[in-house]
Scaffold this motif. Structure first.
Motif, PDB file in Angstrom:
ATOM      1  N   CYS A 134       0.854  -1.196   0.000  1.00 35.28           N
ATOM      2  CA  CYS A 134       0.000   0.000   0.000  1.00 35.28           C
ATOM      3  C   CYS A 134       0.883   1.237   0.000  1.00 35.28           C
ATOM      4  O   CYS A 134       2.027   1.195   0.440  1.00 35.28           O
ATOM      5  CB  CYS A 134      -0.860   0.066   1.259  1.00 35.28           C
ATOM      6  N   ALA A 135       0.322   2.344  -0.445  1.00 35.98           N
ATOM      7  CA  ALA A 135       1.068   3.601  -0.394  1.00 35.98           C
ATOM      8  C   ALA A 135       0.133   4.788  -0.487  1.00 35.98           C
ATOM      9  O   ALA A 135      -0.978   4.688  -1.004  1.00 35.98           O
ATOM     10  CB  ALA A 135       2.088   3.655  -1.535  1.00 35.98           C
TER      11      ALA A 135
ATOM     12  N   GLY B  13      -0.236  10.580 -12.522  1.00 36.80           N
ATOM     13  CA  GLY B  13       0.698   9.862 -13.373  1.00 36.80           C
ATOM     14  C   GLY B  13       1.421   8.713 -12.703  1.00 36.80           C
ATOM     15  O   GLY B  13       1.769   7.749 -13.340  1.00 36.80           O
ATOM     16  N   GLU B  14       1.656   8.810 -11.432  1.00 37.42           N
ATOM     17  CA  GLU B  14       2.693   7.960 -10.882  1.00 37.42           C
ATOM     18  C   GLU B  14       2.338   7.009  -9.759  1.00 37.42           C
ATOM     19  O   GLU B  14       3.054   6.035  -9.553  1.00 37.42           O
ATOM     20  CB  GLU B  14       3.826   8.868 -10.389  1.00 37.42           C
ATOM     21  N   PRO B  15       1.306   7.247  -8.993  1.00 40.73           N
ATOM     22  CA  PRO B  15       1.179   6.518  -7.735  1.00 40.73           C
ATOM     23  C   PRO B  15       1.451   5.016  -7.783  1.00 40.73           C
ATOM     24  O   PRO B  15       2.253   4.539  -6.972  1.00 40.73           O
ATOM     25  CB  PRO B  15      -0.236   6.845  -7.275  1.00 40.73           C
ATOM     26  N   PRO B  16       0.866   4.236  -8.704  1.00 41.67           N
ATOM     27  CA  PRO B  16       1.072   2.791  -8.580  1.00 41.67           C
ATOM     28  C   PRO B  16       2.535   2.368  -8.677  1.00 41.67           C
ATOM     29  O   PRO B  16       2.916   1.336  -8.124  1.00 41.67           O
ATOM     30  CB  PRO B  16       0.266   2.212  -9.746  1.00 41.67           C
ATOM     31  N   ILE B  17       3.363   3.148  -9.349  1.00 40.79           N
ATOM     32  CA  ILE B  17       4.751   2.722  -9.535  1.00 40.79           C
ATOM     33  C   ILE B  17       5.446   2.536  -8.188  1.00 40.79           C
ATOM     34  O   ILE B  17       6.311   1.674  -8.041  1.00 40.79           O
ATOM     35  CB  ILE B  17       5.540   3.709 -10.433  1.00 40.79           C
ATOM     36  N   VAL B  18       5.026   3.296  -7.194  1.00 45.74           N
ATOM     37  CA  VAL B  18       5.756   3.269  -5.925  1.00 45.74           C
ATOM     38  C   VAL B  18       5.581   1.937  -5.198  1.00 45.74           C
ATOM     39  O   VAL B  18       6.398   1.579  -4.350  1.00 45.74           O
ATOM     40  CB  VAL B  18       5.344   4.435  -4.988  1.00 45.74           C
ATOM     41  N   THR B  19       4.540   1.200  -5.529  1.00 42.88           N
ATOM     42  CA  THR B  19       4.303  -0.058  -4.822  1.00 42.88           C
ATOM     43  C   THR B  19       4.986  -1.247  -5.491  1.00 42.88           C
ATOM     44  O   THR B  19       4.996  -2.348  -4.934  1.00 42.88           O
ATOM     45  CB  THR B  19       2.791  -0.370  -4.777  1.00 42.88           C
ATOM     46  N   MET B  20       5.545  -1.057  -6.679  1.00 46.17           N
ATOM     47  CA  MET B  20       5.971  -2.211  -7.468  1.00 46.17           C
ATOM     48  C   MET B  20       7.151  -2.978  -6.859  1.00 46.17           C
ATOM     49  O   MET B  20       7.204  -4.208  -6.937  1.00 46.17           O
ATOM     50  CB  MET B  20       6.273  -1.806  -8.912  1.00 46.17           C
TER      51      MET B  20
END
Ligand code: FES
Ligand code: FES
Lengths: 159, 694
Positions: B549-550, B654-661
């Protein structure tokens, strides 16, 4: 060696007198002003410079101009006939199968070569065929969908 | 001049008629007008032009900003033209950074449009002889709700007039009345991009242009001793320029310039600073600036005492390149004492300053025009290539184009910094997290704050992602990379939470929910679990499923992934990714989904392969053969769930999901094979090593 090379470019006769070792990429961009052919890596590693020679997708950055003598070369400028979008372009447009768009001409031309050979590709075939075309923006999902959609709308009749 | 860009005179049309709205600066800077930032102009032909210093990097902001404008002004989206990132016509802007275009600029733009609409309605009221309250607008046509047939268009209203207004506080439309925002229209850049007509900085064909290749040092820190250019000078049509530390060859054909560059025999003085991609982490721990407490509550010592036992772990991530498909490119031309530079940049006004300084020109005599940009991700803020092109244009008196090759791109990239995170935490007998002592080195403090419920916690950050922070800390340039600092912080936090869930013997989703009073995090986590069909089980369940989660700048994400791990090769395949995102008003749902898909895809790279190897200042990555970015064959099945919050203003995403990868893949790997990964990227070699460690 300086030489005059004749070939067909986007359906029209083309001639250029150049060192015949020069790459197709820079001759197309520099001598013919076809800036849709992109420079991404210069080493056949990204597919941004893809053009069609005869019926195959070719990395123009790794193709000496002498290799296209007498052949038919197609860039994306020549893909839309009579200013109408090719079904692949149309599918990319509708699906927004791009973001920055830098890889897009190469993607569309690679897809075009695939559909010439395999009008109804399975998803796995699309992925295998497109795998050496890189997209840093992560538009892959949409590109695969667009190719599937284009294949459907062309009903096997690739042109 | 580029035919695609109007001049300031054309835009402000000194003699022309129209309605102009000038709106206030977001970030005032010395030397720039303090009271306005962008113009909105409505023409006598009904077209609406919006001038903004932001640029279109591929994320669709050109379309999203136009949608906001069309919505508030009640005009058709098709009648809106966006002119972006041209320093001559667009007022100052601080740069286009990540998800911020809509968040920062949206409200201003909507305000300006509302102001324009209010002015137009006053004019219409006068013209139609009806009070403003009776008027309705649709697609730029004003009608009187009580007098059928009474109508006037915006175009007619501004005809022959010149109206200038400064932005005032005009009420905005209520979200419930939105008709354009929330739709997924065709992107404004779509046709250009699918036809190959889209022009990037290296596509600018100014007649007489020379293509420059510049001699580069073999390593950062190396200085030129001497360069023998005799052979290069003999090639017909070549110009060799030596100016200070710059040695360049120029030719009207790029590929000829490439070959001539190889003819130069150069010698460099090369110090051996001794750092490489393995030793760098110790160096960072030693050399990082002093830490700063970002957040604190309770008492760490007391929290530690309440713990059964402490879990102390260190998380690492390597330098990561931006590797946009378009390399840094610029074309510069000097005419009549004024330089125009076409440059692919996220920060046209920053480049204007830099070029002015390099040439000794006043900023007014520097025009930076931003055509389409072939990907930025934070890497196109620095614009060394623009300065190089401008300098060479001045030295040669010719238009000059500089397009870096891939090796230059890796060499001068401002990488996402290598970073270290240490976490000490502990569980109570009841399986609750009692203490959390978090310290991040060199990644930055963005979103490093804990959002789980932990009574005793402290978060410290030492060193950021801005390259200027501590000289000598990094062996080369660093800078923002898609969602700066948050990839690092999320990898560490969410991996560690998973370790604690494992120690508690509790399913990782249940464990998280047991420590979450934040409603929005709970909501995305539950939404992701539902879509994924998450079946609770303690890890490692051998199914290869993971969660992370983030919170990223007001957007909430929960991601779940399913992986397979080949124990003999260490290869990981990500099969499926589900991501739920809770954001504010969605400008374009399709655009949001696309951005989610794209950041999930891109995030696989830093999770699995992307790592800049280097030694003694030499960057060992030179092309895509060693620096592996995500490809079609990596593509997992991606499912996205969007949750909207209409009560909050649009923020872009633009970006949020990338942080969880990083974390979601690490957690899924642990669930698959019981091996915990502490370093990104999780290469096959590191996975084999972790398996051996057990
Ligand atoms: S530029 Fe030819 S493959 Fe990359
Ligand atoms: S759309 Fe940007 S690289 Fe593919």
């Amino acid at each position: 060696m300086q030489r005059t090379i004749s070939f067909t470019l986007n359906g029209k006769p083309a001639r250029v007198t150049v060192d015949d070792q020069r790459t197709l990429l820079w001759v197309l961009r520099g001598d013919f002003g076809l800036t849709s052919v992109k420079f991404g890596c210069g080493a056949a590693l990204c597919g941004a410079c893809t053009v069609i020679v005869e019926k195959a997708a070719v990395r123009s950055c790794a193709t000496p101009i002498k290799d296209v003598a007498g052949k038919r070369v197609l860039t994306i400028e020549g893909l839309s006939q009579d200013r109408e979008l090719h079904p692949i372009q149309d599918a990319f447009l509708k699906r927004h199968a791009f973001q920055c768009g830098f890889c897009t001409p190469g993607m569309i031309l690679s897809a075009y070569a695939l559909l010439l050979k395999t009008p109804r590709p399975a998803r796995a075939e699309i992925i295998r065929h497109m795998d050496d075309n890189l997209c840093r923006c992560g538009s892959h999902v949409r590109i695969v969908e667009a190719i599937q959609e284009a294949a459907g709308s062309m009903k096997g009749g690739a042109r | 001049m580029s035919p695609e860009n109007p001049t300031r005179r054309e835009v402000l049309g000194l003699a022309g008629s129209g309605l102009f709205v000038i709106f206030p600066a977001q970030t005032p800077r010395p030397g720039y007008p303090a009271d306005f930032n962008a113009y909105l102009r409505i023409d006598a032909d009904g077209r609406v032009t919006c001038l903004v210093g932001k640029v279109e990097l591929g994320q669709g902001s050109k379309t999203a900003l136009a949608q906001l404008l069309a919505e508030e002004l009640d005009v058709a989206l098709e009648s809106v033209d966006m002119v972006m990132g041209d320093t001559d016509v667009c007022p100052w802007d601080g740069g286009t950074h990540g998800s911020l275009s809509i968040r920062q600029f949206g409200p201003v733009l909507r305000g300006a449009a509302a102001e324009a609409r209010a002015v137009l309605l006053e004019l219409a009221a006068e013209r139609l002889g009806a009070p403003v309250g009776r008027l309705q607008v649709k697609a730029g046509v004003v009608t009187d709700s009580q007098a059928a047939g009474q109508r006037v268009t915006y175009a007619q209203l501004v005809q022959g007039k010149r109206i200038e207004r400064h932005l005032e506080k005009t009420p905005l439309k209520a979200v419930a009345g939105y008709t354009v925002v929330g739709q997924s229209p065709r992107r404004k850049d779509a046709l250009d991009k699918v036809t190959g007509r889209a022009k990037y900085a290296g596509d600018m064909a100014v007649p007489g242009t020379l293509h420059a290749r510049i001699l580069r040092p073999p390593a950062h820190g190396a200085t030129l001793k001497d360069a023998d250019t005799t052979a290069a000078e003999k090639v017909a049509g070549v110009r060799v320029v030596k100016d200070g530390d710059m040695v360049a060859v120029l030719h009207e054909r790029r590929d000829v310039a490439d070959q001539v560059l190889d003819l130069i025999k150069a010698r460099f003085d090369r110090p051996r600073p001794g750092q490489d991609d393995k030793t760098i982490f110790d160096h960072l721990l030693k050399a990082a600036p002093e830490g700063r407490v970002v957040d604190q509550s309770g008492d760490i010592v007391q929290g530690a005492q309440a713990s059964e036992n402490l879990v102390e772990k260190t998380y690492l991530n390597s330098y990561v390149a931006h590797a946009a498909m378009e390399t840094h490119s610029a074309t510069a031309m000097i005419e009549g004492g004024k330089v125009t530079v076409w440059v692919g940049t996220q920060s046209p006004f920053g480049v204007q300053q830099q070029v002015a300084q390099a040439l000794g020109f006043t900023p007014q005599n520097v025009r930076v025009v931003t055509p389409y940009v072939g990907g930025g991700f934070g890497g196109k803020s620095a614009a060394r290539q623009a300065i190089e092109a401008a300098r060479l244009a001045k030295l040669t008196g010719k238009p000059v184009q500089v397009v870096w090759d891939r090796a230059e791109e890796f060499f001068y990239d401002t990488f996402r910094p290598a970073a270290v995170v240490t976490i000490v935490s502990g569980l109570t007998r009841a399986g609750k997290i009692s203490v959390w002592d978090y310290k991040v080195y060199c990644a930055g403090d963005r979103e490093c704050k804990q959002f789980y419920d932990i009574p005793h916690q402290r978060t410290v950050s030492a060193g950021g992602w801005s390259g200027a922070s501590t000289p000598g800390l990094h062996p080369f340039g660093i800078g923002p990379w898609r969602a700066p600092s948050v990839n690092t912080n999320t990898f560490a936090r969410e991996s560690h939470i998973d370790i604690l869930a494992n120690k508690a013997g509790v399913d990782p989703v249940e464990f998280r929910l047991g420590h979450l009073s934040d409603k929005r995090v709970r909501r995305v986590l539950e939404a992701a679990a539902k879509q994924f069909d998450w079946k609770p089980a303690p890890t490692p369940s051998r199914r290869g499923v993971g969660v992370a989660c983030a919170i990223y700048l007001g957007t909430y994400v929960a991601t779940m992934a399913e992986v397979t791990v080949d124990k003999s090769t260490g290869r990981v395949e990500v099969k499926r990714v589900v991501c739920a995102q809770d954001q504010d008003v969605t400008v374009s749902p399709d655009g949001s989904r696309q951005q989610m898909e794209s950041s999930i895809t891109m995030g696989l790279g830093y999770a699995l392969t992307e790592e800049v190897r280097f030694k003694d200042g030499e960057v060992l990555e030179r092309n895509f053969d060693t620096y592996r970015i995500p490809r079609f064959s990596w593509l997992p099945k991606i499912e996205t769930v969007l949750i909207e919050n209409p009560e909050t203003p649009a923020s872009g995403c633009g970006e949020p999901p990338i942080v969880t990868m990083g974390a979601v893949v690490a957690n899924a790997i642990f669930d698959a094979v019981g091996a915990r990964m502490f370093q990104l990227p999780m290469t096959p070699a590191r996975i084999l090593e972790a398996l051996k460690r057990g």
